[in-house]
Each structure stands twice: as C-alpha cells, then as structure tokens.
Write an enzyme that holds these catalytic residues in place. Structure first.
Site, mmCIF file in Angstrom:
data_model
loop_
_atom_site.group_PDB
_atom_site.id
_atom_site.type_symbol
_atom_site.label_atom_id
_atom_site.label_comp_id
_atom_site.label_asym_id
_atom_site.label_seq_id
_atom_site.Cartn_x
_atom_site.Cartn_y
_atom_site.Cartn_z
ATOM 1 C CG ASP A 237 -0.366 -0.457 2.492
ATOM 2 O OD1 ASP A 237 0.860 -0.678 2.551
ATOM 3 O OD2 ASP A 237 -1.125 -0.578 3.470
HETATM 4 C C1 LIG Z 1 5.280 17.225 15.018
HETATM 5 C C2 LIG Z 1 4.412 16.033 15.085
HETATM 6 C C3 LIG Z 1 4.924 14.867 14.326
HETATM 7 C C4 LIG Z 1 4.014 13.720 14.391
HETATM 8 C C5 LIG Z 1 4.707 12.478 14.044
HETATM 9 C C6 LIG Z 1 3.790 11.363 13.985
HETATM 10 C C7 LIG Z 1 4.486 10.063 14.016
HETATM 11 C C8 LIG Z 1 3.605 8.921 13.660
HETATM 12 C C9 LIG Z 1 2.806 8.440 14.792
HETATM 13 C C10 LIG Z 1 1.933 7.439 14.708
HETATM 14 C C11 LIG Z 1 1.781 6.645 13.475
HETATM 15 C C12 LIG Z 1 0.392 6.226 13.249
HETATM 16 C C13 LIG Z 1 0.303 5.741 11.822
HETATM 17 C C14 LIG Z 1 -1.056 5.574 11.449
HETATM 18 C C15 LIG Z 1 -1.402 4.784 10.236
HETATM 19 C C16 LIG Z 1 -0.459 3.806 9.751
HETATM 20 C C17 LIG Z 1 -1.067 2.454 9.560
HETATM 21 C C18 LIG Z 1 -0.040 1.539 8.953
HETATM 22 O O1 LIG Z 1 0.989 1.333 9.530
HETATM 23 N N1 LIG Z 1 -0.307 0.990 7.764
HETATM 24 C C19 LIG Z 1 0.625 0.138 7.063
HETATM 25 C C20 LIG Z 1 -0.014 -1.204 6.731
HETATM 26 O O2 LIG Z 1 -1.106 -1.085 5.937
HETATM 27 C C21 LIG Z 1 1.072 0.860 5.820
HETATM 28 O O3 LIG Z 1 1.905 0.050 5.075
HETATM 29 C C22 LIG Z 1 1.777 2.131 6.207
HETATM 30 C C23 LIG Z 1 1.468 3.268 5.676
HETATM 31 C C24 LIG Z 1 2.007 4.608 6.049
HETATM 32 C C25 LIG Z 1 3.283 4.677 6.792
HETATM 33 C C26 LIG Z 1 3.621 6.122 7.047
HETATM 34 C C27 LIG Z 1 4.640 6.283 8.110
HETATM 35 C C28 LIG Z 1 5.002 7.713 8.301
HETATM 36 C C29 LIG Z 1 4.194 8.345 9.391
HETATM 37 C C30 LIG Z 1 4.603 9.745 9.576
HETATM 38 C C31 LIG Z 1 3.474 10.644 9.270
HETATM 39 C C32 LIG Z 1 3.723 11.984 9.805
HETATM 40 C C33 LIG Z 1 2.521 12.822 9.597
HETATM 41 C C34 LIG Z 1 2.719 14.100 10.280
HETATM 42 C C35 LIG Z 1 1.644 15.023 9.978
HETATM 43 C C36 LIG Z 1 2.054 16.393 10.277
HETATM 44 O O1 LIG Z 2 -1.605 -14.450 3.465
HETATM 45 C C1 LIG Z 2 -2.479 -13.600 3.272
HETATM 46 C C2 LIG Z 2 -2.755 -12.580 4.191
HETATM 47 C C3 LIG Z 2 -3.761 -11.694 3.928
HETATM 48 N N1 LIG Z 2 -4.481 -11.789 2.792
HETATM 49 C C4 LIG Z 2 -5.568 -10.839 2.534
HETATM 50 O O2 LIG Z 2 -5.080 -9.517 2.691
HETATM 51 C C5 LIG Z 2 -6.059 -8.710 3.279
HETATM 52 C C6 LIG Z 2 -5.514 -7.999 4.512
HETATM 53 O O3 LIG Z 2 -5.145 -8.956 5.443
HETATM 54 P P1 LIG Z 2 -5.273 -8.732 7.023
HETATM 55 O O4 LIG Z 2 -6.652 -8.337 7.304
HETATM 56 O O5 LIG Z 2 -4.709 -9.931 7.670
HETATM 57 O O6 LIG Z 2 -4.218 -7.600 7.287
HETATM 58 P P2 LIG Z 2 -4.307 -6.028 7.523
HETATM 59 O O7 LIG Z 2 -5.680 -5.510 7.644
HETATM 60 O O8 LIG Z 2 -3.390 -5.736 8.590
HETATM 61 O O9 LIG Z 2 -3.736 -5.519 6.138
HETATM 62 C C7 LIG Z 2 -3.126 -4.265 6.004
HETATM 63 O O10 LIG Z 2 -1.747 -4.360 6.248
HETATM 64 C C8 LIG Z 2 -0.917 -4.885 5.266
HETATM 65 C C9 LIG Z 2 -1.160 -4.282 3.922
HETATM 66 O O11 LIG Z 2 -0.465 -5.003 2.955
HETATM 67 C C10 LIG Z 2 -2.609 -4.279 3.594
HETATM 68 O O12 LIG Z 2 -2.844 -3.638 2.367
HETATM 69 C C11 LIG Z 2 -3.394 -3.632 4.646
HETATM 70 O O13 LIG Z 2 -4.736 -3.630 4.342
HETATM 71 C C12 LIG Z 2 -7.262 -9.602 3.591
HETATM 72 O O14 LIG Z 2 -8.237 -9.412 2.633
HETATM 73 C C13 LIG Z 2 -6.687 -10.999 3.530
HETATM 74 O O15 LIG Z 2 -7.642 -11.945 3.115
HETATM 75 C C14 LIG Z 2 -4.227 -12.773 1.860
HETATM 76 O O16 LIG Z 2 -4.865 -12.838 0.826
HETATM 77 N N2 LIG Z 2 -3.220 -13.657 2.124
#
Ligand SMILES: CCCCCCCC/C=C\CCCCCCCC(=O)N[C@@H](CO)[C@H](O)/C=C/CCCCCCCCCCCCC
Ligand SMILES: O=c1ccn([C@@H]2O[C@H](COP(=O)(O)OP(=O)(O)O[C@H]3OC[C@@H](O)[C@H](O)[C@H]3O)[C@@H](O)[C@H]2O)c(=O)[nH]1
Length: 453
Positions: A237
């Site tokens: 993603d």
């Molecule tokens: C001065 C203030 C700075 C604030 C810094 C904030 C640090 C981050 C804190 C918490 C992180 C929460 C992240 C929320 C959603 C992420 C969910 C996630 O991990 N999803 C993964 C799986 O699906 C996906 O691969 C990851 C996606 C995004 C990763 C982005 C990482 C960078 C985060 C930093 C964002 C800073 C935003 C600051 C806004 C001003």
């Molecule tokens: O081995 C796997 C694991 C997961 N999946 C599928 O992938 C999707 C997401 O899986 P889960 O619900 O376990 O995981 P998450 O909700 O944490 O996924 C999240 O984190 C990882 C990213 O790659 C995804 O895009 C995001 O949605 C589901 O639809 C699941 O069926 C597979 O098809 N195969």
C-alpha cells in the site's frame, strides 16, 4: 538554572517545539476531519460523463462470522458498473463455499472467483489477487480487504473523489460498531491516534496510505509494472502510493472512512496487527523510530512538562495533567467527528479504552522494535531496511507472534472434478454472469468453471 549544562536547554527547547507542533497536528486533524469526512459529493454523473466501471479485487483467506454479511454489501451497492473479483489462494479455504453461495444468490452481479493465487512476489495478498488483477476489465481498480463492509454509496463516494489529477483514492481506516471491549479499543485507536496522523498527513500531502480499501487508475498501475511490481514489499500500500505520486499523480482520502467489520475481534490479534504495522513503518520510514514514541501523549507530556519546568519554571505536574486532559478532550472530539453519530459505548468505556490505548501504545512500539520477525496470517517474514521483504521458513516462527485466528475447517465444497482439477494445478475460476447493479430483474445463471493453468 544557569548552572545546568547548555545542551539540556537545547533538548528542552526541542521538546517544547515538538510539543507545539503536535498540537498543531491535533488542530489540523480536527478541522480537516470536520471539513472532509461524511461530506456528500454533489458531483452527479451526466450523460456526457457517466460513471466509470470498477473492477473490485477481494482477497479472501478464511471465514469469520461477519464475512458473509460484509461480502454481501458488495453485491447490493448502488453503482451502475462494476465487477467483483474474489481471490482465494488455498483450494481448501472455506471462503470458496461462501463466495459460491453468494454468486448463486446474486446471479445478476458480474462476479468471478479465482482460486490458487500466483507467485509474483513475497506479499501473499498480492500473490492472491494477481489473477484477479490480470482479468480486470475496467479502467478503475479497487482493492478491498476481506473485513471491509460497504455502504450503498461508498463506491460512488470513492469514484467521485477521483478527479482528473488523482490516481489513488483511499478510505481512512475506521471500524463498524461492534460489541465488547476489543471493539471499543479498535474504535478508539482508529478514531484517535490513527485518524490524527491520517487526516493531517492527507491534508499536508504526506503518504500515509493503508491499503485496506483503495481505488486506483489501472493504467497507472500497469505503467508502474502492474501489481507484481509491488510483490516484493509487505507494505504494498505504502509503495503503491509512493510510486503513483512520484509519477506526478495526486492521492487523497474519500469522504467515508473504511468500515472494518471483521467478525474476529479480540485484543490479542488487534495488538499483533498493530505490532506488524509498526514493524512495516519502522523499516520503511526509519524516522518513525523517534517520531512515534515522541508523539505519544504520555511520553511527550512528560518531556514537555520537564522542559516547561526548566525553561519557564512552570509546575511540571500541573502542566502534565492539563496536557493529558486537553489531549483526551481533543481525542474525544476527533473520534466524534470520525464516528459522525452516536457512540456505541458509554463515555466511561471511552475513558478506559483511551487510557488502555495510551498506556499500551509505547509498549507495543517497543515490542515491534524488539522482535523484527513479522507474522502475517500463516507466514512469517522479515524486512530489509527500505521495506523489501523475504519470507522465513515455517519453523522460524516465534510462538509469541502466533496471535491470529487459524483457518476454519475445510468445507466439503469442491466437487470431485473440480477438486481433482484444482489439486492438479493452478487457478480455478468460477464465473457468474454479466450485469451490474443490484438485482434488477430475473436472469438465467450461466455458471461455469474454467481451469486456467
Ligand atoms: C510534530 C508532530 C509529528 C508527528 C509524528 C507522527 C508520528 C507517527 C505516529 C503514529 C503513526 C500512526 C500511523 C497511522 C497509520 C499507519 C497504519 C499503517 O501502519 N499501515 C501500514 C499497513 O497497511 C502501511 O503500510 C503504512 C502506511 C504509512 C506509513 C507512514 C509512516 C510515516 C508516518 C509519519 C506521518 C507523519 C505525519 C505528520 C503530519 C504532520
Ligand atoms: O496471506 C495472506 C494474508 C492476507 N491476505 C488478505 O489480505 C487482506 C488484509 O489482510 P489482514 O486483514 O490480515 O491484514 P491487515 O488488515 O493488517 O492488512 C493491512 O496491512 C498490510 C497491507 O499489505 C494491507 O494492504 C493492509 O490492508 C485480507 O483481505 C486478507 O484476506 C491474503 O490474501 N493472504
């Protein structure tokens, strides 16, 4: 004060600035959330610009008590032109039977089932959906995880957010109302700490894409090498969003948050999921090692209280308590904006859920740093710095990470012929007939199975 070493004042000033910046993030999230979320789009399709077709990829793995209901919401959407491409990797997966029942129940909906997956990389979700991607026939592609529930107008909302400059529209993760403390904890997490970062990141154009429900321009993904180009990452993603924006396209969130509605909701698996995500973020964006713990309410409050005491001689305890109270109120406000309706729990439960989240957040982050192996469903992976993943052999799986629900028993679904065929291969496709839009008129079902080797 003057006898203290100078660098200490430097640190104190840094923490005060960071503290101030974090409050700006709170403010941005609240204002942007109020402006953006739950807004009805007024852009209606016209005869000269009709709504585009959407190919919806649904990766499935296992069955949970809500799966049927969640999948059914995709068959009953108010959208004129779409196809559903269900993808299941394991031919014994009970999800196959469930999908087949839905294909029978909704013969008017254009839907197919792909069994067997592919081997285009390490990411099992990409491997699973790749056959569906190859068969997708529309210009727009939606990737939607198994736990997502749609409202009738969710797809319309996403499509209407896709302007000429956009190639990616994603839903901010949120949750359906469900019973129990685990559900409260999930809602508190997604509606406070996660929404704060997600909304401010979207407002400021920072990539924060979580791919559980996203709409993409297929031509752009094709240009980037297809979905297979992202198979080497676990966080496909994040990298899809990165590459799409590097090409000059824009991305944004849609008006409706994503309604996660998995029927398996328990604290252990949710924490395991948060730990897995934190491991992805640490490998992809190493600055989060510092940023994330620092942006935790209790940690930042303590550091800012000491700094304020050092710099301005303010009472640190009063500062700390006021900081926590304001943070708590600001989180309640943000959660109310994201929820956009009555809360499914009592305010007291919010207090408990909020403190639990705040206390467990730093612990989960340390846990993620401590053990870099990533358990995802049935497999275990490790990441190189930057995000490229490799799979570990099965016996290398740490027992403590096995906090996931096992697949349910295999159904007696496959007929002798298809079971033999599936065993011999490859990919089995079940095709339901054409037509989009929910249940308009009778229709003969021409269901057939294809064996694609
Ligand atoms: C001065 C203030 C700075 C604030 C810094 C904030 C640090 C981050 C804190 C918490 C992180 C929460 C992240 C929320 C959603 C992420 C969910 C996630 O991990 N999803 C993964 C799986 O699906 C996906 O691969 C990851 C996606 C995004 C990763 C982005 C990482 C960078 C985060 C930093 C964002 C800073 C935003 C600051 C806004 C001003
Ligand atoms: O081995 C796997 C694991 C997961 N999946 C599928 O992938 C999707 C997401 O899986 P889960 O619900 O376990 O995981 P998450 O909700 O944490 O996924 C999240 O984190 C990882 C990213 O790659 C995804 O895009 C995001 O949605 C589901 O639809 C699941 O069926 C597979 O098809 N195969």
């Amino acid at each position: 004060m003057s006898h203290l070493p100078l660098p200490l004042y430097g640190f104190a000033a840094f923490f005060m600035i960071f503290w101030f910046g974090t409050w700006c993030v709170h403010l941005i999230a609240i204002c942007y959330g109020k402006y953006k979320l739950h807004k009805k789009s007024c852009k209606l399709p016209t005869e000269s610009s009709p709504l585009p077709g959407v190919s919806i990829l649904k990766p499935l793995m296992g069955v949970d008590p809500n799966l049927q209901h969640n999948l059914e919401t995709f068959f009953t959407m108010d959208y004129p032109l779409y196809e559903l491409l269900f993808c299941v990797e394991d031919k014994h997966d009970p999800a196959i039977k469930l999908v087949e029942q839905l294909l029978d129940k909704y013969p008017l909906i254009d839907a197919q089932l792909f069994v067997g997956g592919s081997d285009v990389g390490v990411n099992p979700k990409i491997n699973n959906i790749h056959p569906g991607y190859m068969a997708a026939k529309y210009d727009f592609l939606m990737i939607s995880d198994s736990g997502i529930k749609m409202k009738n107008d969710t797809l319309l909302d996403m499509v209407q957010n896709m302007s000429e400059q956009h190639a990616l529209v994603h839903q901010m993760p949120f949750t359906c109302d469900r019973d129990g403390f685990a559900a409260t904890f999930e809602k508190v997490f997604f509606g406070t700490v996660q929404s704060r970062i997600y909304l401010s990141a979207d407002a400021l154009g920072i990539n924060c894409h979580t791919g559980m429900s996203c709409l993409l321009r297929k031509a752009v993904i094709d240009q980037l090498g297809g979905l297979r180009a992202f198979g080497c990452y676990l966080a496909e993603d994040f990298f899809i969003a990165k590459r799409v924006t590097e090409l000059g396209w824009k991305m944004r969130i849609s008006n409706q948050p994503a309604l996660q509605n998995s029927g398996l909701c328990d604290i252990g698996s949710f924490q395991a999921r948060l730990i897995r995500w934190a491991k992805l973020r640490v490998a992809m964006v190493p600055t989060t090692i510092l940023l994330e713990p620092l942006s935790e309410c209790l940690v930042l409050g303590a550091l800012a209280a000491c700094s304020a005491s050092l710099l301005f001689a303010w009472d640190p305890l009063v500062f700390y308590l006021v900081h926590i109270l304001c943070w708590f109120l600001s989180d309640w406000l943000l959660l109310s904006i994201v929820q956009h309706g009555s809360m499914p729990f009592h305010k007291f439960e919010f207090v408990i859920g909020w403190f639990f989240r705040e206390l467990s957040g730093p612990y989960l982050f340390l846990h993620a740093l401590w053990n870099p192996a990533i358990r995802w469903r049935t497999r275990t992976f490790k990441l190189h710095w930057g995000g490229v993943a490799y799979e570990l052999p099965l016996n290398n799986t740490p027992a403590s990470e096995s906090l996931i629900a096992p697949l349910q028993p295999a159904p007696t679904l496959l007929t002798a012929t298809t079971a033999a065929a599936a065993a011999a291969t490859t990919t089995t496709t079940t095709t339901s007939t054409t037509g989009a839009g929910a249940g308009t008129g009778p229709l003969p079902t021409a269901k057939h199975r294809l064996l694609v080797s």
